[in-house]
Design an enzyme around this catalytic site. Sequence first.
Site, PDB file in Angstrom:
ATOM      1  N   ARG A   1       0.913  -1.418   0.096  1.00 28.14           N
ATOM      2  CA  ARG A   1      -0.097   0.070   0.023  1.00 28.14           C
ATOM      3  C   ARG A   1       0.958   1.289   0.246  1.00 28.14           C
ATOM      4  O   ARG A   1       0.164   2.296  -0.098  1.00 28.14           O
ATOM      5  CB  ARG A   1      -1.153   0.134   1.186  1.00 28.14           C
ATOM      6  CG  ARG A   1      -2.150  -0.967   0.905  1.00 28.14           C
ATOM      7  CD  ARG A   1      -3.032  -1.068   2.090  1.00 28.14           C
ATOM      8  NE  ARG A   1      -3.943  -2.184   2.058  1.00 28.14           N
ATOM      9  CZ  ARG A   1      -3.579  -3.412   2.045  1.00 28.14           C
ATOM     10  NH1 ARG A   1      -2.655  -3.751   2.341  1.00 28.14           N
ATOM     11  NH2 ARG A   1      -4.534  -4.357   1.866  1.00 28.14           N
TER      12      ARG A   1
ATOM     13  N   HIS B   1       5.851 -11.809  -5.367  1.00 30.13           N
ATOM     14  CA  HIS B   1       4.703 -11.235  -6.100  1.00 30.13           C
ATOM     15  C   HIS B   1       4.900  -9.849  -6.156  1.00 30.13           C
ATOM     16  O   HIS B   1       5.087  -9.263  -4.803  1.00 30.13           O
ATOM     17  CB  HIS B   1       3.331 -11.542  -5.474  1.00 30.13           C
ATOM     18  CG  HIS B   1       1.855 -11.361  -6.485  1.00 30.13           C
ATOM     19  ND1 HIS B   1       1.893  -9.955  -6.780  1.00 30.13           N
ATOM     20  CD2 HIS B   1       1.161 -12.246  -6.957  1.00 30.13           C
ATOM     21  CE1 HIS B   1       0.818 -10.198  -7.561  1.00 30.13           C
ATOM     22  NE2 HIS B   1       0.465 -11.284  -7.741  1.00 30.13           N
TER      23      HIS B   1
ATOM     24  N   TYR C   1       0.763  -4.598  -6.181  1.00 28.34           N
ATOM     25  CA  TYR C   1      -0.348  -4.335  -6.908  1.00 28.34           C
ATOM     26  C   TYR C   1      -0.558  -2.814  -7.462  1.00 28.34           C
ATOM     27  O   TYR C   1      -1.308  -2.259  -8.258  1.00 28.34           O
ATOM     28  CB  TYR C   1      -1.683  -4.472  -6.212  1.00 28.34           C
ATOM     29  CG  TYR C   1      -1.811  -5.992  -5.945  1.00 28.34           C
ATOM     30  CD1 TYR C   1      -1.718  -6.872  -6.904  1.00 28.34           C
ATOM     31  CD2 TYR C   1      -2.153  -6.390  -4.514  1.00 28.34           C
ATOM     32  CE1 TYR C   1      -1.997  -8.292  -6.559  1.00 28.34           C
ATOM     33  CE2 TYR C   1      -2.104  -7.918  -4.406  1.00 28.34           C
ATOM     34  CZ  TYR C   1      -2.037  -8.786  -5.315  1.00 28.34           C
ATOM     35  OH  TYR C   1      -2.170  -9.984  -5.253  1.00 28.34           O
TER      36      TYR C   1
ATOM     37  N   HIS D   1       1.878  -8.304 -12.199  1.00 27.87           N
ATOM     38  CA  HIS D   1       0.817  -8.278 -13.436  1.00 27.87           C
ATOM     39  C   HIS D   1       1.287  -7.220 -14.413  1.00 27.87           C
ATOM     40  O   HIS D   1       1.709  -6.170 -13.897  1.00 27.87           O
ATOM     41  CB  HIS D   1      -0.376  -7.580 -12.622  1.00 27.87           C
ATOM     42  CG  HIS D   1      -0.968  -8.415 -11.600  1.00 27.87           C
ATOM     43  ND1 HIS D   1      -2.000  -8.341 -10.703  1.00 27.87           N
ATOM     44  CD2 HIS D   1      -0.640  -9.768 -11.187  1.00 27.87           C
ATOM     45  CE1 HIS D   1      -2.525  -9.318  -9.890  1.00 27.87           C
ATOM     46  NE2 HIS D   1      -1.317 -10.178 -10.105  1.00 27.87           N
TER      47      HIS D   1
ATOM     48  N   GLU E   1       2.392 -12.330 -15.152  1.00 27.47           N
ATOM     49  CA  GLU E   1       1.255 -13.100 -14.695  1.00 27.47           C
ATOM     50  C   GLU E   1       0.157 -12.969 -15.732  1.00 27.47           C
ATOM     51  O   GLU E   1       0.019 -11.977 -16.082  1.00 27.47           O
ATOM     52  CB  GLU E   1       0.812 -12.885 -13.123  1.00 27.47           C
ATOM     53  CG  GLU E   1      -0.387 -13.913 -12.991  1.00 27.47           C
ATOM     54  CD  GLU E   1      -0.618 -13.681 -11.545  1.00 27.47           C
ATOM     55  OE1 GLU E   1       0.126 -13.001 -10.882  1.00 27.47           O
ATOM     56  OE2 GLU E   1      -1.725 -14.134 -10.930  1.00 27.47           O
TER      57      GLU E   1
ATOM     58  N   ASP F   1      -1.428 -18.431 -14.101  1.00 26.39           N
ATOM     59  CA  ASP F   1      -2.593 -18.579 -12.762  1.00 26.39           C
ATOM     60  C   ASP F   1      -3.575 -19.329 -13.368  1.00 26.39           C
ATOM     61  O   ASP F   1      -4.252 -18.823 -14.473  1.00 26.39           O
ATOM     62  CB  ASP F   1      -2.848 -17.383 -12.307  1.00 26.39           C
ATOM     63  CG  ASP F   1      -3.663 -17.137 -11.244  1.00 26.39           C
ATOM     64  OD1 ASP F   1      -4.931 -17.870 -11.080  1.00 26.39           O
ATOM     65  OD2 ASP F   1      -3.633 -16.675 -10.209  1.00 26.39           O
TER      66      ASP F   1
ATOM     67  N   HIS G   1      -7.083 -17.320 -13.137  1.00 29.00           N
ATOM     68  CA  HIS G   1      -7.013 -16.326 -14.320  1.00 29.00           C
ATOM     69  C   HIS G   1      -7.124 -16.692 -15.728  1.00 29.00           C
ATOM     70  O   HIS G   1      -8.108 -16.499 -16.498  1.00 29.00           O
ATOM     71  CB  HIS G   1      -5.715 -15.541 -14.294  1.00 29.00           C
ATOM     72  CG  HIS G   1      -5.383 -14.853 -13.006  1.00 29.00           C
ATOM     73  ND1 HIS G   1      -4.321 -13.855 -12.779  1.00 29.00           N
ATOM     74  CD2 HIS G   1      -6.190 -14.672 -11.674  1.00 29.00           C
ATOM     75  CE1 HIS G   1      -4.531 -13.672 -11.322  1.00 29.00           C
ATOM     76  NE2 HIS G   1      -5.698 -14.034 -10.939  1.00 29.00           N
TER      77      HIS G   1
ATOM     78  N   HIS H   1       0.343 -20.411 -10.605  1.00 27.85           N
ATOM     79  CA  HIS H   1      -0.373 -20.008  -9.486  1.00 27.85           C
ATOM     80  C   HIS H   1      -1.649 -21.040  -9.650  1.00 27.85           C
ATOM     81  O   HIS H   1      -2.070 -21.121 -10.415  1.00 27.85           O
ATOM     82  CB  HIS H   1      -0.975 -18.671  -9.499  1.00 27.85           C
ATOM     83  CG  HIS H   1       0.042 -17.580  -9.098  1.00 27.85           C
ATOM     84  ND1 HIS H   1       0.021 -16.256  -9.299  1.00 27.85           N
ATOM     85  CD2 HIS H   1       1.524 -17.463  -8.595  1.00 27.85           C
ATOM     86  CE1 HIS H   1       0.847 -15.525  -8.885  1.00 27.85           C
ATOM     87  NE2 HIS H   1       1.974 -16.381  -8.511  1.00 27.85           N
TER      88      HIS H   1
ATOM     89  N   ASP I   1     -12.007 -12.579 -11.393  1.00 25.56           N
ATOM     90  CA  ASP I   1     -10.628 -12.969 -10.625  1.00 25.56           C
ATOM     91  C   ASP I   1     -11.135 -13.182  -9.437  1.00 25.56           C
ATOM     92  O   ASP I   1     -11.152 -12.623  -8.266  1.00 25.56           O
ATOM     93  CB  ASP I   1      -9.822 -12.082 -10.907  1.00 25.56           C
ATOM     94  CG  ASP I   1      -8.236 -12.586 -10.108  1.00 25.56           C
ATOM     95  OD1 ASP I   1      -8.320 -13.691  -9.634  1.00 25.56           O
ATOM     96  OD2 ASP I   1      -7.435 -11.912 -10.190  1.00 25.56           O
TER      97      ASP I   1
ATOM     98  N   HIS J   1     -10.662 -16.373  -6.741  1.00 26.97           N
ATOM     99  CA  HIS J   1     -10.255 -17.475  -6.310  1.00 26.97           C
ATOM    100  C   HIS J   1     -10.936 -18.619  -5.280  1.00 26.97           C
ATOM    101  O   HIS J   1     -11.514 -18.021  -4.445  1.00 26.97           O
ATOM    102  CB  HIS J   1      -8.703 -17.388  -5.528  1.00 26.97           C
ATOM    103  CG  HIS J   1      -7.933 -16.656  -6.671  1.00 26.97           C
ATOM    104  ND1 HIS J   1      -6.415 -16.434  -6.061  1.00 26.97           N
ATOM    105  CD2 HIS J   1      -7.841 -16.061  -7.682  1.00 26.97           C
ATOM    106  CE1 HIS J   1      -5.720 -15.834  -7.050  1.00 26.97           C
ATOM    107  NE2 HIS J   1      -6.492 -15.543  -8.032  1.00 26.97           N
TER     108      HIS J   1
ATOM    109  N   GLU K   1      -2.927 -19.681  -4.177  1.00 26.04           N
ATOM    110  CA  GLU K   1      -3.224 -18.434  -3.426  1.00 26.04           C
ATOM    111  C   GLU K   1      -4.618 -18.407  -3.354  1.00 26.04           C
ATOM    112  O   GLU K   1      -5.758 -17.725  -3.505  1.00 26.04           O
ATOM    113  CB  GLU K   1      -3.255 -17.300  -4.656  1.00 26.04           C
ATOM    114  CG  GLU K   1      -1.762 -17.038  -5.046  1.00 26.04           C
ATOM    115  CD  GLU K   1      -1.650 -16.241  -6.485  1.00 26.04           C
ATOM    116  OE1 GLU K   1      -2.538 -16.337  -7.289  1.00 26.04           O
ATOM    117  OE2 GLU K   1      -0.770 -15.266  -6.340  1.00 26.04           O
TER     118      GLU K   1
HETATM  119 ZN   LIG Z   1      -2.087 -15.262  -9.254  1.00 26.80          ZN
HETATM  120 ZN   LIG Z   2      -1.018 -11.895  -8.881  1.00 22.48          ZN
END
Ligand SMILES: [Zn+2]
Ligand SMILES: [Zn+2]
Length: 461
Positions: free
Chosen positions: A142, A175, A178, A215, A250, A284, A287, A321, A334, A336, A366
């Site tokens: 963050r 990873h 984001y 990503h 990814e 993934d 995904h 993933h 998306d 999971h 994940e």
């Molecule tokens: Zn993933």
């Molecule tokens: Zn990811």
Amino acid sequence: MPRPSLRKPGKAEGGEPADGAAKASVTKRKANDELDGIEEPEEIEEESKPTKRRKTRVKAEEEEEEEEPAADQPPARKPQRKAGKGKSQDAMALAPRTPIDALKKLMYIGAHVSAAGGVQSSIPNAVHIGANAFALFLKSQRKWTNPPLAKDALDGFRTLSHEHKYDVHKHCLPHGSYLINLAQADKTKAAQAYTSFLDDLERCESLGIKLYNFHPGSANGGPRVEAIWRIAKKINNAHKATKTVVTVLENMAGQGTVIGATFEDLRDIIRLIKNKDRIGVCIDTCHAFAAGYDLRSPEAFQETMKQFNKVVGARYLKALHLNDSKRPLGSQRDLHANIGTGFLGLRAFHNVVNYDGFAGLPMILETPIDRKTPDGKTFEDKQVWADEIKLLERLIGMDPDSAEFAALEADLSAPGRAERDRIQEEAVLKAHNALAAEVKAKAAADKKKAAKARRRKKASS
Ligand SMILES: [Zn+2]
Ligand SMILES: [Zn+2]
């Protein structure tokens, strides 16, 4: 993301399972997280730009998920007791690590573990769940600026990975943040994203980690080709500024104008990368399925892999993933699900762990581990990952036509069946309505055009 799973900041950390109670302890952990600069992963939609709108959507999605009956989740186990002071995670392991040579194929299966407390804590957290591979965040998800890696984190990571025989060069897959969108068009924001990206790569190199998963980015409504060009340019620059780390793209679920939902997107980025030895792909499973690549039957799985090998190239596959999906094929969502409980189902994962092309690669779960106690409190049940790792390892070499496989598959898929049927029906209805609206709009446009032509003809006569 997830994308690393559904864990949220401030919740229990790896190795320190929630005691299922006390707001006070949550607050304390939150404070610790902030101090340490590393927070737990959370589920986020694919667009990399952290807009207010997206935040609202994520929130809504979390709520939506909470509304869903817990039928598709394994029954909640009692929260694990807190490890006593001085006792190592190893001694408290929820499952022992399977020696790789005891498996019929060399599949390195693990999960995205917490690095709260510093990157070095990811190692005991991986040991705790019996993981042979692991993912982590290298810094806070963050914040744009983070303190550099502390010396004790650096030394601790090296010592512990050596002690526990993790080859982090091969089986550790950090990873990316984001926040980073390498496709960002705005100059200032693009510079900020690149600085953070490069900082992550430098962290990898100082920790002896070779693979870095991220990503690709979002075009934010702009042209795809320009976004791809910007992503590739940043990667090329970062390669020049570093030495060894391999940047791993990814694949994405495909919402909005996110880049990377198709194998063609990944191919087009790779085409522009100068040093082909330093670019790769992480598939993934959730995904891929959400983007329309089927993995469920052996034939569908083979076809998807054939496509991948043809379009992208097998040499670029560096990691996986492993996530089931809470939404049907092609949903572009998306979300999971736990292994065997979603729309992919256990057969898909049997295909995955028995595919020779995946041997030796890190395979990272994940999957959601938030569970509820009978009195409604949420806690993170890391036993879920420990069990999923063992389940996936058990599938290696298992006859999918055996009674053993059928029983496992039925056990996992039965509880969520009604819910999946409802979601599937909704998806069909939505597709039907969208098509009907399209047909109606076309008819209206044709009518308007015809009326205009008639008026013109009348005027000229
Ligand atoms: Zn993933
Ligand atoms: Zn990811």
